[in-house]
Design a protein around this motif. Structure first.
Motif, PDB file in Angstrom:
ATOM      1  N   VAL A   4     104.024 -67.820   0.264  1.00 26.76           N
ATOM      2  CA  VAL A   4     105.393 -67.296  -0.143  1.00 26.76           C
ATOM      3  C   VAL A   4     105.277 -66.293   1.085  1.00 26.76           C
ATOM      4  N   GLN A   5     105.869 -65.741   1.064  1.00 20.85           N
ATOM      5  CA  GLN A   5     106.410 -63.970   2.167  1.00 20.85           C
ATOM      6  C   GLN A   5     106.111 -62.909   1.383  1.00 20.85           C
ATOM      7  N   ALA A   6     105.566 -62.319   2.449  1.00 22.59           N
ATOM      8  CA  ALA A   6     105.715 -60.733   1.954  1.00 22.59           C
ATOM      9  C   ALA A   6     106.394 -60.098   1.291  1.00 22.59           C
ATOM     10  N   GLY A   7     106.653 -59.482  -0.085  1.00 18.82           N
ATOM     11  CA  GLY A   7     107.698 -59.260  -1.033  1.00 18.82           C
ATOM     12  C   GLY A   7     108.183 -60.359  -1.849  1.00 18.82           C
ATOM     13  N   ASP A   8     107.193 -61.230  -1.681  1.00 17.93           N
ATOM     14  CA  ASP A   8     107.595 -62.105  -2.865  1.00 17.93           C
ATOM     15  C   ASP A   8     107.229 -61.896  -4.162  1.00 17.93           C
ATOM     16  N   SER A   9     107.034 -63.072  -5.458  1.00 15.07           N
ATOM     17  CA  SER A   9     106.522 -62.542  -6.260  1.00 15.07           C
ATOM     18  C   SER A   9     105.792 -64.310  -6.969  1.00 15.07           C
ATOM     19  N   LEU A  10     104.859 -64.368  -7.672  1.00  9.46           N
ATOM     20  CA  LEU A  10     104.297 -65.347  -8.478  1.00  9.46           C
ATOM     21  C   LEU A  10     103.543 -65.576  -9.607  1.00  9.46           C
ATOM     22  N   ARG A  11     102.922 -66.172 -10.181  1.00  7.52           N
ATOM     23  CA  ARG A  11     102.721 -65.935 -11.248  1.00  7.52           C
ATOM     24  C   ARG A  11     101.561 -67.403 -11.617  1.00  7.52           C
ATOM     25  N   LEU A  12     100.858 -66.858 -11.995  1.00  9.84           N
ATOM     26  CA  LEU A  12      99.610 -67.890 -11.381  1.00  9.84           C
ATOM     27  C   LEU A  12      98.991 -68.097 -13.140  1.00  9.84           C
ATOM     28  N   SER A  13      98.857 -68.980 -13.845  1.00 15.04           N
ATOM     29  CA  SER A  13      98.472 -69.641 -15.064  1.00 15.04           C
ATOM     30  C   SER A  13      96.761 -69.452 -15.142  1.00 15.04           C
ATOM     31  N   CYS A  14      96.344 -69.885 -16.784  1.00 15.47           N
ATOM     32  CA  CYS A  14      94.595 -70.028 -16.455  1.00 15.47           C
ATOM     33  C   CYS A  14      94.824 -70.474 -17.938  1.00 15.47           C
ATOM     34  N   VAL A  15      94.340 -71.896 -18.242  1.00 11.59           N
ATOM     35  CA  VAL A  15      94.365 -72.558 -19.054  1.00 11.59           C
ATOM     36  C   VAL A  15      93.078 -72.969 -19.821  1.00 11.59           C
ATOM     37  N   ALA A  16      92.687 -72.646 -20.878  1.00 15.47           N
ATOM     38  CA  ALA A  16      91.318 -72.529 -21.783  1.00 15.47           C
ATOM     39  C   ALA A  16      91.368 -74.093 -22.432  1.00 15.47           C
ATOM     40  N   SER A  17      90.479 -75.165 -22.133  1.00 14.90           N
ATOM     41  CA  SER A  17      90.462 -76.184 -22.984  1.00 14.90           C
ATOM     42  C   SER A  17      88.410 -76.552 -23.441  1.00 14.90           C
ATOM     43  N   GLY A  18      88.534 -77.236 -24.011  1.00  9.99           N
ATOM     44  CA  GLY A  18      86.540 -76.912 -24.566  1.00  9.99           C
ATOM     45  C   GLY A  18      87.047 -77.204 -26.221  1.00  9.99           C
ATOM     46  N   ARG A  19      85.371 -76.429 -26.358  1.00 10.29           N
ATOM     47  CA  ARG A  19      85.441 -75.840 -27.519  1.00 10.29           C
ATOM     48  C   ARG A  19      86.072 -75.003 -28.124  1.00 10.29           C
TER      49      ARG A  19
ATOM     50  N   TYR B  65      97.757 -65.673 -17.603  1.00  6.71           N
ATOM     51  CA  TYR B  65      98.237 -65.495 -16.818  1.00  6.71           C
ATOM     52  C   TYR B  65      98.427 -64.110 -16.018  1.00  6.71           C
ATOM     53  N   LEU B  66      98.585 -64.360 -14.596  1.00  8.61           N
ATOM     54  CA  LEU B  66      98.828 -63.144 -13.170  1.00  8.61           C
ATOM     55  C   LEU B  66     100.053 -63.248 -13.157  1.00  8.61           C
ATOM     56  N   GLN B  67     101.082 -62.281 -13.124  1.00 12.22           N
ATOM     57  CA  GLN B  67     102.412 -62.055 -12.703  1.00 12.22           C
ATOM     58  C   GLN B  67     102.315 -60.955 -11.335  1.00 12.22           C
ATOM     59  N   MET B  68     102.196 -61.720 -10.515  1.00 20.09           N
ATOM     60  CA  MET B  68     102.500 -60.868  -8.764  1.00 20.09           C
ATOM     61  C   MET B  68     102.960 -60.647  -8.704  1.00 20.09           C
ATOM     62  N   ASN B  69     104.449 -59.429  -8.316  1.00 21.20           N
ATOM     63  CA  ASN B  69     105.120 -58.442  -7.162  1.00 21.20           C
ATOM     64  C   ASN B  69     104.685 -58.590  -6.358  1.00 21.20           C
ATOM     65  N   SER B  70     105.731 -57.599  -5.708  1.00 23.22           N
ATOM     66  CA  SER B  70     105.490 -57.293  -4.632  1.00 23.22           C
ATOM     67  C   SER B  70     104.252 -57.589  -3.798  1.00 23.22           C
ATOM     68  N   LEU B  71     104.374 -59.224  -3.391  1.00 28.03           N
ATOM     69  CA  LEU B  71     103.156 -59.200  -2.725  1.00 28.03           C
ATOM     70  C   LEU B  71     102.442 -59.041  -1.300  1.00 28.03           C
ATOM     71  N   ARG B  72     101.545 -59.373  -0.487  1.00 27.12           N
ATOM     72  CA  ARG B  72     101.261 -58.280   0.617  1.00 27.12           C
ATOM     73  C   ARG B  72     100.655 -59.012   1.487  1.00 27.12           C
ATOM     74  N   PRO B  73     100.226 -59.391   2.284  1.00 29.31           N
ATOM     75  CA  PRO B  73      99.617 -60.397   2.956  1.00 29.31           C
ATOM     76  C   PRO B  73      98.228 -59.709   2.680  1.00 29.31           C
ATOM     77  N   GLU B  74      97.797 -58.480   2.670  1.00 26.27           N
ATOM     78  CA  GLU B  74      96.465 -58.797   2.191  1.00 26.27           C
ATOM     79  C   GLU B  74      95.696 -59.502   0.789  1.00 26.27           C
ATOM     80  N   ASP B  75      97.619 -60.194  -0.229  1.00 21.73           N
ATOM     81  CA  ASP B  75      96.482 -60.533  -1.147  1.00 21.73           C
ATOM     82  C   ASP B  75      96.423 -61.814  -1.011  1.00 21.73           C
ATOM     83  N   THR B  76      96.652 -61.810   0.007  1.00 15.51           N
ATOM     84  CA  THR B  76      95.753 -63.801   0.101  1.00 15.51           C
ATOM     85  C   THR B  76      94.804 -63.087   0.033  1.00 15.51           C
TER      86      THR B  76
END
Length: 125
Positions: free
Chosen positions: A11-26, A79-90
């Protein structure tokens, strides 16, 4: 317990992304779930944590006000909603979980029993 992280991308600086983490197993009942990130050549650093039962949260200073951690207990998903992303978030973003973690240790990488495989987030300037 298996953790599967997804949602990364370029993404470009200033954009947003949402990460997901799904747990499975016992039966899954963590005390805390968290996000860490590792930039090239650097250590894996704490980003955010959420107490599974109450939803209370903790954030690294570098992401406060820009990132929001949340969870859906019915879907065993964090989830992790990430807004106003910066190059240092890479970085590669990892999710982690532990059934007995105490609040004072949420930022301690070695305190977590379970880890996902990581998802790459690249922020261009």
């Amino acid at each position: 317990v298996q953790l599967q992280a997804s949602g990364g991308g370029l993404v470009q600086a200033g954009d947003s992304l949402r990460l997901s983490c799904v747990a499975s197993g016992r039966v899954f009942s963590p005390r805390y779930m968290s996000w860490f990130r590792q930039a090239p050549g650097k250590e894996r650093d704490f980003v955010a944590a959420i107490k599974w039962s109450s939803g209370s949260t903790n954030y690294a200073d570098s992401v406060k006000g820009r990132f929001t951690i949340s969870r859906d207990k019915a879907k065993n998903t964090m989830y992790l909603q990430m807004n106003s992303l910066r190059p240092e978030d890479t970085a590669v973003y990892y999710c982690a979980a532990d059934p007995s973690l105490i609040q004072s240790s949420v930022a301690t990488r070695t305190a977590y029993a379970y880890w996902g495989q990581g998802t790459l987030v690249t922020v261009s300037s």
